[in-house]
Write a protein that holds these residues in place. Sequence first.
Motif, PDB file in Angstrom:
ATOM      1  N   PHE A   1     -16.517  -8.274  -1.691  1.00 16.06           N
ATOM      2  CA  PHE A   1     -16.731  -9.609  -1.514  1.00 16.06           C
ATOM      3  C   PHE A   1     -17.268 -10.241  -0.303  1.00 16.06           C
ATOM      4  O   PHE A   1     -17.788 -11.321  -0.097  1.00 16.06           O
ATOM      5  N   PHE A   2     -17.107  -9.439   0.878  1.00 13.93           N
ATOM      6  CA  PHE A   2     -17.454  -9.639   2.215  1.00 13.93           C
ATOM      7  C   PHE A   2     -18.707  -9.984   2.279  1.00 13.93           C
ATOM      8  O   PHE A   2     -19.286 -10.996   2.799  1.00 13.93           O
ATOM      9  N   PRO A   3     -19.778  -8.993   1.822  1.00  9.73           N
ATOM     10  CA  PRO A   3     -21.266  -9.237   1.725  1.00  9.73           C
ATOM     11  C   PRO A   3     -21.506 -10.700   1.122  1.00  9.73           C
ATOM     12  O   PRO A   3     -22.468 -11.330   1.459  1.00  9.73           O
ATOM     13  N   LEU A   4     -20.688 -10.586  -0.173  1.00 12.66           N
ATOM     14  CA  LEU A   4     -21.162 -12.032  -0.748  1.00 12.66           C
ATOM     15  C   LEU A   4     -20.829 -13.247   0.062  1.00 12.66           C
ATOM     16  O   LEU A   4     -21.512 -14.128  -0.053  1.00 12.66           O
ATOM     17  N   LEU A   5     -19.642 -13.129   0.701  1.00 13.86           N
ATOM     18  CA  LEU A   5     -19.315 -14.152   1.564  1.00 13.86           C
ATOM     19  C   LEU A   5     -20.273 -14.470   2.785  1.00 13.86           C
ATOM     20  O   LEU A   5     -20.657 -15.541   2.884  1.00 13.86           O
TER      21      LEU A   5
ATOM     22  N   TRP B   1     -12.673 -11.954   7.936  1.00 10.53           N
ATOM     23  CA  TRP B   1     -12.615 -10.520   7.922  1.00 10.53           C
ATOM     24  C   TRP B   1     -11.282 -10.087   8.284  1.00 10.53           C
ATOM     25  O   TRP B   1     -10.786  -9.280   7.488  1.00 10.53           O
ATOM     26  N   VAL B   2     -10.593 -10.749   9.283  1.00 12.62           N
ATOM     27  CA  VAL B   2      -9.285 -10.258   9.826  1.00 12.62           C
ATOM     28  C   VAL B   2      -8.436 -10.935   8.700  1.00 12.62           C
ATOM     29  O   VAL B   2      -7.418  -9.857   8.499  1.00 12.62           O
ATOM     30  N   GLU B   3      -8.507 -11.887   8.066  1.00  7.88           N
ATOM     31  CA  GLU B   3      -7.458 -12.044   6.927  1.00  7.88           C
ATOM     32  C   GLU B   3      -7.654 -11.263   5.871  1.00  7.88           C
ATOM     33  O   GLU B   3      -6.633 -10.963   5.423  1.00  7.88           O
ATOM     34  N   ILE B   4      -8.755 -10.783   5.566  1.00  8.56           N
ATOM     35  CA  ILE B   4      -9.094  -9.807   4.498  1.00  8.56           C
ATOM     36  C   ILE B   4      -8.350  -8.536   4.687  1.00  8.56           C
ATOM     37  O   ILE B   4      -7.416  -8.048   3.977  1.00  8.56           O
ATOM     38  N   ILE B   5      -8.460  -8.072   5.962  1.00  6.94           N
ATOM     39  CA  ILE B   5      -7.950  -6.842   6.462  1.00  6.94           C
ATOM     40  C   ILE B   5      -6.407  -6.945   6.324  1.00  6.94           C
ATOM     41  O   ILE B   5      -5.752  -5.858   5.949  1.00  6.94           O
ATOM     42  N   LEU B   6      -5.858  -7.930   7.081  1.00  2.45           N
ATOM     43  CA  LEU B   6      -4.476  -7.977   7.164  1.00  2.45           C
ATOM     44  C   LEU B   6      -3.802  -7.912   5.847  1.00  2.45           C
ATOM     45  O   LEU B   6      -2.841  -7.594   5.648  1.00  2.45           O
TER      46      LEU B   6
ATOM     47  N   PHE C   1      -3.788  -4.794   4.218  1.00  6.84           N
ATOM     48  CA  PHE C   1      -2.975  -3.946   4.898  1.00  6.84           C
ATOM     49  C   PHE C   1      -1.517  -4.092   4.512  1.00  6.84           C
ATOM     50  O   PHE C   1      -0.727  -3.216   3.964  1.00  6.84           O
ATOM     51  N   ILE C   2      -1.159  -5.672   4.404  1.00  9.99           N
ATOM     52  CA  ILE C   2       0.250  -5.896   4.221  1.00  9.99           C
ATOM     53  C   ILE C   2       0.430  -5.670   2.698  1.00  9.99           C
ATOM     54  O   ILE C   2       1.291  -5.022   2.224  1.00  9.99           O
ATOM     55  N   SER C   3      -0.799  -5.978   1.934  1.00 13.63           N
ATOM     56  CA  SER C   3      -0.305  -5.619   0.386  1.00 13.63           C
ATOM     57  C   SER C   3      -0.327  -4.029   0.044  1.00 13.63           C
ATOM     58  O   SER C   3       0.279  -3.706  -0.745  1.00 13.63           O
ATOM     59  N   GLY C   4      -1.227  -3.600   0.886  1.00 13.75           N
ATOM     60  CA  GLY C   4      -1.165  -1.995   0.657  1.00 13.75           C
ATOM     61  C   GLY C   4       0.060  -1.293   0.895  1.00 13.75           C
ATOM     62  O   GLY C   4       0.724  -0.577   0.268  1.00 13.75           O
ATOM     63  N   VAL C   5       0.652  -1.854   2.077  1.00 13.82           N
ATOM     64  CA  VAL C   5       2.043  -1.395   2.618  1.00 13.82           C
ATOM     65  C   VAL C   5       3.042  -1.579   1.404  1.00 13.82           C
ATOM     66  O   VAL C   5       3.821  -0.732   1.360  1.00 13.82           O
ATOM     67  N   LEU C   6       3.117  -2.815   1.269  1.00 18.88           N
ATOM     68  CA  LEU C   6       4.105  -3.390   0.106  1.00 18.88           C
ATOM     69  C   LEU C   6       3.669  -2.634  -1.331  1.00 18.88           C
ATOM     70  O   LEU C   6       4.873  -2.120  -1.798  1.00 18.88           O
ATOM     71  N   ALA C   7       2.632  -2.609  -1.493  1.00 13.34           N
ATOM     72  CA  ALA C   7       2.408  -1.739  -2.802  1.00 13.34           C
ATOM     73  C   ALA C   7       2.592  -0.321  -2.610  1.00 13.34           C
ATOM     74  O   ALA C   7       3.428   0.035  -3.850  1.00 13.34           O
TER      75      ALA C   7
END
Lengths: 456, 547
Positions: free
Chosen positions: B34-38, B234-239, B242-248
């Motif tokens: 979605f970032f390129p689309l953004l 970009w930072v918000e997406i990565i963060l 990362f958080i959702s990845g750790v939680l998941a």
Amino acid sequence: MVTPRLTLTTAVPGLTHLVWVILFLQLLGCGPSPDISPPRSITYTFDAPTRELIRLLAQKAKSAAYKDFDRNFKGILVPESLLPYEPFVLGLSTESKIPAVLLLDAPWVQRYGVAGWLYELERTKVFDRTELAPSVAEAFSVSLAHITGRGGKQLVAVPTYIKGNILFYRRDILKRYNLAPPRTWEDLRVICRKVLPQEKSLKYGLLIHSTNTLNDFYPIFWGFGGRINDDAGQFVLPQKNNAEAFVAALKALIAMQGSIIPGPGALPQFDPGGSLRQAFYQGQTLFMINWSTRLKDLSDLIAKGAGQPQGRLTSVSQVGVAPIPAQEGHPHRYSNIGSFGWAVNRFSVIDPVVIEHAKRFIGVVAGEQFQLLAAETMGQVPSLIRALKKVTNQEVLQVYNDTFAQKDMVMRPRPHSRRINNILEKVLDEALYGRQTPEAALAWALAELKKDQTPD
Amino acid sequence: MKTSETFIRYSLRNRLFVLAGATFLLCAVVILLFFPLLNLTLEGLQNRTINSMKEAAEVEATTIARLLVLEFSSLKGLLKVTPTSNTETDQWIKALLWEKVTFNEIIEGIELIQGQKDIQGRHLTYLFYRRDAPELKPMAGPQKIMKSFQGLEQDLINSITTQQRVDNAIQESVNRGPNEEGEMLRRYMPVYVLLADEGAVFWGVAKIGIDTERMRQLLLLQSQEQTNIRRNIWVEIILSLFISGVLAMSLIYFWVRHITEPLRTLSMVTAALKGAKPEDFDLWLENLKRVDAQGQAEVVVIQEVLERLGMAVPKLGQRLIDGEARACLGKVMARGLPALQAWQAQLPGLEQKLGDEGATGPPHQTLTLMRARLDTVFDDLSHLWSDPAGEWNRLDVTPGVQRAWRLATLGLPAEVTPHQEFAPLPPVWGSQAKLSLAALYLLDFAVDLLPPAGELGIKAEPSPGGGVRLAVWVSGKPRSTLECQGWLNPFGDPGRIQGSLGPALAAAIASQHGGSLTVAPREGGGAVFSLELPPLAASEELHEPAI
């Protein structure tokens, strides 16, 4: 293994709830946003006769086009005091979008049209030129070859009526002498020489305006084959043929002074407005050059019956109309057109909606109903062919059939340059009052115009 | 089955971890797409904004220019100015330009260009520019000059003065080139002087320069904002990834651990069977029963099947051992049958001779020997045919081993050379029958390996540790160590179960007695089976009764 299934009894209430939720969300403001587009009205130049006719049509006709006129179109009132300054030149030359539709005098149509400020109406299907009487349609068309690259003339304004100067004559007297209306100046002189000595009540053979004489002179000048400007708007009077035609026409008038038209000493008595038609009404002249709308005025005067009963007109049938004579051998007779027409500001056309509105506006103010009402109440000659076929006013039909519908009739606007007109007006004054010869007066005028010319 | 060693064990749990991780990465990649689309959206927004700003600036410039032109239209004095004059009108016009340019920040400069030109093609021009650019010297004040045009400006002037209209196709929009006027938006408009008696009289052209610095600043600001928005998103997406990845991954880890625990435990318990000794089988079975299936149907099924197999295997094993012992004895008897038949055939002749010659003489000795042999055979058979379970006690293995030797060598071809060597052996703890049977298993297997004129040997001797070492060797073709080890593991390759289970059963018996059996290739060909039994433990020593 048993596969669980959603039964109809549970699915239908779920669907119903969903529909209700969607409907409820609409009530909460989650529906489509309201239409906040700006009002789609266009601006036009306000004029009193048009407003009066629209008001009458709104009262008589049931058409929403007239009743909602003010809602759809915004009029811009032009103070009378500003009109001499040609205020729309500034707006159009600086690409102003306002006004979108302008009511323009025929010379202004030529000027603005050649400058490329007016929208083409026929090619863009705003108006079909074939709906107009050919002579008036030609007068409201200009050549845009230098802008569009296309040859031929393009209709750039729609006239609402036909007005021009024509020759008025005493039909009863010519009929009495079994004479036809003159086609040439020689014919007119012959008629005068024959009739005037026998009709003692006639003081003059021909009356022309003593002020703004140029308006009457232009058709005479054109009838001698001369031009002030060519079709592209270029000043061509100094060219030999035009200058000679100018002098010849002026000499023809001067030659008639004293015997047929008033001499220099009698001219001032015709300076007051309306004096010409009063003199014709009172039976003082056999011929008169005047605007075509004067037939209605004469009719009104006759109806009132004012003035001395001896020699005055008692019936409008005594009045005949014909094109202003031309020089012997010239194929056309001319009229100085005085019609106004509705034109569309090219710079306002930034949206197809503007064109649609302009088309609707012109359809209302130059439509059949509008022109018929103007013909019946104001004696205006309709410019629409289909309106002409429905006109019942006999005076209007007489003017059209005997003048503007004549095959050799050409309606032409006067030059748009006020400076040219002012200087040439002085030339006429100088020559008709005998202060200068026509040649000298013209030479002076050309020198004046050359001095102030700004060629580039 | 061979399994390759990998860094991560190819277990269900690890596979679930990898699958969950891969799924999350896939989702992350999709989200990142979605970032390129953004970027494209922001780019489109930027373009639209720039266009809107340009249009707004142009509209503003047009409006300002129009207002100025309207003001100039009332300057009747313009019609009287000439290049050489220095009248009050000239001063007034210049003063007007100075006021307009100086006191309007938005107006960068004005030129009033007369349409009429002199014989040299120059136009009378009033001009004044506010020059903020440091590289340009400020104008001393409004000037009145004669100006010549060329190029695009000339075309435009010609267009305006001949057609009396502004052509947008010709007109330059934003002038960003380094020219004298600096950066400005230029507008050209015809100037008409309005006269009551002559109408609108065309005089020339007004060239009005609108300051574009403000627009450039807005564009710069907008560009910076776009960069900030892009970076923040970009930072918000990565963060958030990362958080959702750790939680998941945390949740997935515990979830996978929980659901795979019964299967993992069952797998570990099952795997323990590979290294378990027969005596550990009951313990293994007990561990299998203790696996908590947590209600997982698959684990319950496998567990039940394994339990049933676990209970059946000892019984089958016992049956197999019993059957193998009898099969071994049967084979030994079958091998010795020709010898027994030969003895039986000799018996009538010997008895007849014995009757004729009396109870003495060689026939009698032969008969006695034969009877002794038969007795020995039957005695050996009777001992070895007894219950393999037998009794466990302190014993000397020599008699049992010798019985096995005698039975195994019974009926061997004459070309075979037997070698036996029995040294006095210390007592050991065990079952006489089982140890004898173990020796018989080895000897029987060795006989099967014997070449036609081979050698078969047995040697019983005390081991250096105080126990007993029994070596059975056989000559023959050279054997590899792998082949020798294969005899001890007959089920190593389920696809090729070898004919005799003797060595494996002998090893089991040795292991049952705390000893071991090793098989090694013999120098000169053949193989050597070495069975070692441990010495008696202290508790198994015979104690003299204390009287």
